[in-house]
Design an enzyme around this catalytic site. Structure first.
Site, PDB file in Angstrom:
ATOM      1  N   LYS A 176       2.069  15.201   2.174  1.00 22.03           N
ATOM      2  CA  LYS A 176       1.647  14.363   1.033  1.00 22.03           C
ATOM      3  C   LYS A 176       1.319  12.994   1.610  1.00 22.03           C
ATOM      4  O   LYS A 176       2.204  12.176   1.844  1.00 22.03           O
ATOM      5  CB  LYS A 176       2.788  14.276   0.017  1.00 22.03           C
ATOM      6  CG  LYS A 176       2.363  14.139  -1.437  1.00 22.03           C
ATOM      7  CD  LYS A 176       1.602  12.881  -1.750  1.00 22.03           C
ATOM      8  CE  LYS A 176       2.498  11.660  -1.835  1.00 22.03           C
ATOM      9  NZ  LYS A 176       1.693  10.390  -1.840  1.00 22.03           N
ATOM     10  N   GLU A 234      12.113   7.266   8.223  1.00 26.04           N
ATOM     11  CA  GLU A 234      11.686   6.083   8.982  1.00 26.04           C
ATOM     12  C   GLU A 234      11.323   5.030   7.954  1.00 26.04           C
ATOM     13  O   GLU A 234      10.328   5.170   7.246  1.00 26.04           O
ATOM     14  CB  GLU A 234      10.459   6.407   9.841  1.00 26.04           C
ATOM     15  CG  GLU A 234      10.653   7.554  10.817  1.00 26.04           C
ATOM     16  CD  GLU A 234      11.622   7.233  11.926  1.00 26.04           C
ATOM     17  OE1 GLU A 234      11.868   6.043  12.178  1.00 26.04           O
ATOM     18  OE2 GLU A 234      12.150   8.176  12.533  1.00 26.04           O
ATOM     19  N   CYS A 265       5.634  -1.441  10.496  1.00 28.97           N
ATOM     20  CA  CYS A 265       7.078  -1.384  10.272  1.00 28.97           C
ATOM     21  C   CYS A 265       7.847  -2.021  11.431  1.00 28.97           C
ATOM     22  O   CYS A 265       8.886  -2.616  11.235  1.00 28.97           O
ATOM     23  CB  CYS A 265       7.524   0.059  10.089  1.00 28.97           C
ATOM     24  SG  CYS A 265       7.026   1.131  11.441  1.00 28.97           S
ATOM     25  N   GLU A 277      11.129  -7.734   4.046  1.00 27.03           N
ATOM     26  CA  GLU A 277       9.928  -7.273   4.730  1.00 27.03           C
ATOM     27  C   GLU A 277       8.689  -7.718   3.936  1.00 27.03           C
ATOM     28  O   GLU A 277       8.509  -7.317   2.789  1.00 27.03           O
ATOM     29  CB  GLU A 277       9.982  -5.745   4.825  1.00 27.03           C
ATOM     30  CG  GLU A 277       8.872  -5.149   5.639  1.00 27.03           C
ATOM     31  CD  GLU A 277       8.974  -3.632   5.719  1.00 27.03           C
ATOM     32  OE1 GLU A 277       9.209  -2.984   4.677  1.00 27.03           O
ATOM     33  OE2 GLU A 277       8.807  -3.098   6.825  1.00 27.03           O
TER      34      GLU A 277
HETATM   35  P1  NAI Z   1       6.208   3.858  -0.003  1.00 26.85           P
HETATM   36  O1  NAI Z   1       7.645   4.155   0.169  1.00 26.85           O
HETATM   37  O2  NAI Z   1       5.749   3.169  -1.215  1.00 26.85           O
HETATM   38  O3  NAI Z   1       5.362   5.213   0.052  1.00 26.85           O
HETATM   39  C1  NAI Z   1       5.381   6.078   1.144  1.00 26.85           C
HETATM   40  C2  NAI Z   1       5.049   7.477   0.691  1.00 26.85           C
HETATM   41  O4  NAI Z   1       6.043   7.955  -0.195  1.00 26.85           O
HETATM   42  C3  NAI Z   1       3.730   7.605  -0.075  1.00 26.85           C
HETATM   43  O5  NAI Z   1       3.112   8.811   0.321  1.00 26.85           O
HETATM   44  C4  NAI Z   1       4.191   7.678  -1.524  1.00 26.85           C
HETATM   45  O6  NAI Z   1       3.293   8.325  -2.376  1.00 26.85           O
HETATM   46  C5  NAI Z   1       5.461   8.461  -1.382  1.00 26.85           C
HETATM   47  N1  NAI Z   1       6.433   8.278  -2.473  1.00 26.85           N
HETATM   48  C6  NAI Z   1       6.670   7.171  -3.213  1.00 26.85           C
HETATM   49  N2  NAI Z   1       7.667   7.391  -4.107  1.00 26.85           N
HETATM   50  C7  NAI Z   1       8.083   8.669  -3.922  1.00 26.85           C
HETATM   51  C8  NAI Z   1       9.078   9.502  -4.537  1.00 26.85           C
HETATM   52  N3  NAI Z   1       9.863   9.054  -5.527  1.00 26.85           N
HETATM   53  N4  NAI Z   1       9.225  10.758  -4.081  1.00 26.85           N
HETATM   54  C9  NAI Z   1       8.456  11.226  -3.069  1.00 26.85           C
HETATM   55  N5  NAI Z   1       7.488  10.514  -2.472  1.00 26.85           N
HETATM   56  C10 NAI Z   1       7.303   9.234  -2.879  1.00 26.85           C
HETATM   57  O7  NAI Z   1       5.793   3.059   1.314  1.00 26.85           O
HETATM   58  P2  NAI Z   1       4.375   2.398   1.620  1.00 26.85           P
HETATM   59  O8  NAI Z   1       4.263   1.155   0.805  1.00 26.85           O
HETATM   60  O9  NAI Z   1       3.302   3.402   1.565  1.00 26.85           O
HETATM   61  O10 NAI Z   1       4.532   2.052   3.176  1.00 26.85           O
HETATM   62  C11 NAI Z   1       4.993   0.835   3.637  1.00 26.85           C
HETATM   63  C12 NAI Z   1       6.457   0.949   4.043  1.00 26.85           C
HETATM   64  O11 NAI Z   1       6.633   1.947   5.020  1.00 26.85           O
HETATM   65  C13 NAI Z   1       7.011  -0.306   4.637  1.00 26.85           C
HETATM   66  O12 NAI Z   1       8.237  -0.611   4.041  1.00 26.85           O
HETATM   67  C14 NAI Z   1       7.217   0.038   6.099  1.00 26.85           C
HETATM   68  O13 NAI Z   1       8.220  -0.661   6.737  1.00 26.85           O
HETATM   69  C15 NAI Z   1       7.483   1.485   6.064  1.00 26.85           C
HETATM   70  N6  NAI Z   1       7.105   2.091   7.321  1.00 26.85           N
HETATM   71  C16 NAI Z   1       8.093   2.515   8.177  1.00 26.85           C
HETATM   72  C17 NAI Z   1       7.771   3.047   9.407  1.00 26.85           C
HETATM   73  C18 NAI Z   1       8.836   3.554  10.323  1.00 26.85           C
HETATM   74  O14 NAI Z   1       8.504   4.310  11.228  1.00 26.85           O
HETATM   75  N7  NAI Z   1      10.101   3.200  10.156  1.00 26.85           N
HETATM   76  C19 NAI Z   1       6.388   3.148   9.846  1.00 26.85           C
HETATM   77  C20 NAI Z   1       5.435   2.671   8.877  1.00 26.85           C
HETATM   78  C21 NAI Z   1       5.813   2.167   7.656  1.00 26.85           C
END
Ligand code: NAI
Ligand code: MG
Length: 489
Positions: A180, A256, A290, A391
């Site tokens: 997804k 992550e 991230c 962040e």
């Molecule tokens: P997000 O958490 O809003 O969304 C990520 C994914 O989760 C999307 O595909 C979204 O549709 C899905 N999603 C959202 N709510 C959900 C739910 N209740 N159930 C299942 N799926 C759901 O994150 P965003 O804004 O897309 O990405 C940015 C964030 O990701 C930042 O906080 C960043 O730090 C983190 N990140 C972490 C990395 C790591 O390796 N630790 C790498 C890249 C980003």
């Protein structure tokens, strides 16, 4: 490339399909906020359909029983297809989420292909443990089986590359997958599905369901009883929700999550390298990283000089249309995210930080249509302020002075995240001390962003659960079985 919006469908059971209810949503380019794709909007029912296909492919299909060598051939063929479509994939990644084309072409797409190759090869080298007890005629050994249906939920900042960190090991170790992708950057996942279909992947092994998270396809993947494991990259707050939802069916989870990593610059650092590295550390990918070194801790004895040179280097960065090969800073992924980043800049002023450069949108000429923010540096920041604790995920650096290495370690640890960090020093003892005492998943010494796929990758504290990479991915994507043999004496 055509300017007609692209139609993006789900990929389920080897076929491209619309949503059952026919719903779609628009993918908007942050370059000019124009609609670039109409995307199938996955509901719970579409997620169910994808999980059923993946379940069948796992329970009845050839994939889990194939030899790693056979799987390797198909995955490598898909990687060939990714490389053959480099221009197209890079262009879509850049249009969909705004990353500079130089990055998409040289990093995101080639590394996606490499990730598939790496895990396909790694799985072929798999070996297990044995625990012989000849004195009892007992011989115990382990088998590693694929776990089952993997839900891979990925974010928008490195859409294809971060998806591949999950999909590649899942497939290589014999699992089936429902991916997804993030709703902000859906296009390349669908092209990835084409690359797999054309590589001869058996139907149902790799599925893509598009759409949103809450009450939609994403959430359903975390509750469906047919899903065995969930691997998620995204916000810490989302991780909490997913963990709670997945608890009902006791799914294995790997997360992550976010970060606010400290980049520590000591007075004995190689100043040129430290400036270059810590600039890259926050401004790469517009700060939508991230792992970003988004708290810059600088020793007081060099603070003024370092800061002056840092501002100069920040102001030399080229903000522009990400399709231009000289652009270093593209637009932020969405207008919502732009608002969030601008509100943190406002907060910085309120908290009393000293704005050194940036602090506003860039709206010259055509850029007015997009979500551009000037690279921003706040100095004299207190580590306890919200701009130093939360962040921001944009091109905003906060600079905090410190006196001794022990002070720097205390500051680095005074944060709920623990994803990464950098230490810039020419003193061996300092480097090892910081690496040892900062609670984090990765510590870079005099460098940034380098990753060996065999090494563990993940976060401490609120930055994650579990590790990805090499044998760490193998642990997550396989089920260990102990086989105990006793033979007569
Ligand atoms: P997000 O958490 O809003 O969304 C990520 C994914 O989760 C999307 O595909 C979204 O549709 C899905 N999603 C959202 N709510 C959900 C739910 N209740 N159930 C299942 N799926 C759901 O994150 P965003 O804004 O897309 O990405 C940015 C964030 O990701 C930042 O906080 C960043 O730090 C983190 N990140 C972490 C990395 C790591 O390796 N630790 C790498 C890249 C980003
Ligand atoms: Mg988009």
């Amino acid at each position: 490339m055509t300017t007609e919006p692209k139609n993006v469908q789900h990929f389920i059971n080897g076929e491209f399909v619309d949503s059952i209810d026919g719903k779609t949503f628009e993918s908007i380019s942050p370059i000019d906020n124009a609609v670039i794709a109409h995307v199938a909007e996955g509901s719970t029912a579409d997620a169910d359909r994808a999980v059923e296909a993946a379940r069948r492919a796992f329970d009845e299909g050839p994939w889990p029983k194939m030899s790693p060598t056979q799987r390797r051939k198909i995955i490598h063929k898909a990687a060939d297809n990714i490389e053959a479509r480099l221009d197209e994939l890079a262009a879509w990644e850049t249009r969909d989420m705004g990353k500079p084309i130089a990055e998409s072409r040289s990093k995101d797409v080639p590394r996606t292909a490499y990730n598939f190759r790496f895990f396909a090869d790694f799985a072929e080298q798999q070996h297990t443990e044995a625990f012989p007890k000849p004195w009892e005629n007992v011989f115990t050994y382990t088998l590693r089986d694929p776990v089952g249906v993997s839900a891979c939920i990925s974010p928008w900042n490195f859409p294809m590359m971060l998806a591949s960190w999950k999909v590649a090991p899942a497939l290589a170790f014999g699992n089936t997958v429902v991916l997804k992708p993030a709703e902000q950057s859906p296009v390349t996942a669908s092209i990835l599905a084409e690359c797999f279909a054309e590589a001869g992947m058996p139907e149902g092994v790799f599925n893509v369901v598009q759409g949103f998270g809450p009450d939609a396809a994403g959430e359903r993947l975390t509750t469906h009883p047919g899903v065995d494991l969930v691997t998620f990259t995204g916000e810490s707050a989302t991780g909490r929700i997913i963990m709670a939802n997945a608890a009902q069916t006791l799914k294995r989870v790997s997360f992550e999550l976010g970060g606010k990593s400290a980049a520590i610059v000591m007075e004995d650092a190689d100043m040129d390298r430290a400036i270059k590295g810590t600039i890259d550390g926050i401004f790469r990918n517009q700060g939508e990283v991230c792992l970003a070194g988004s708290r810059l801790l600088v020793q007081r004895s060099i603070y003024d000089e370092f800061l002056a040179r840092y501002i100069e280097a920040t102001e030399a960065l080229i903000v522009g249309d990400p399709r231009d090969s000289t652009t270093q800073i593209g637009p932020l992924v969405s207008t919502e995210h732009l608002d969030k980043v601008m509100s943190y800049i406002e907060l910085g002023h309120q908290e009393g930080a000293k704005l050194m450069t940036g602090g506003q949108r860039v709206t010259t000429g055509e850029l007015a249509k997009g979500n551009y923010v000037a690279p921003t540096v706040f100095a004299d920041v207190d580590n306890s302020w919200r701009i130093a604790q939360e962040e921001i995920f944009g091109p905003v650096q906060v600079v905090v002075p410190f006196d001794t290495v022990d002070d720097a370690i205390v500051l680095a640890n005074a944060n709920r995240y623990g994803l990464a960090g950098q230490i810039w020093t020419n003193n061996l003892n300092t480097a090892h001390k910081v690496a040892q005492e900062v609670r984090t998943g990765t510590m870079w010494v005099n460098c940034f962003f380098i990753r060996d796929l065999r090494a563990p990758f993940g976060g401490a504290k609120d930055s994650g659960i579990g590790r990805e990479g090499g044998k760490y991915s193998e642990e997550f994507f396989t089920e260990s079985k102990a086989v105990v043999v006793q033979f007569p004496s």
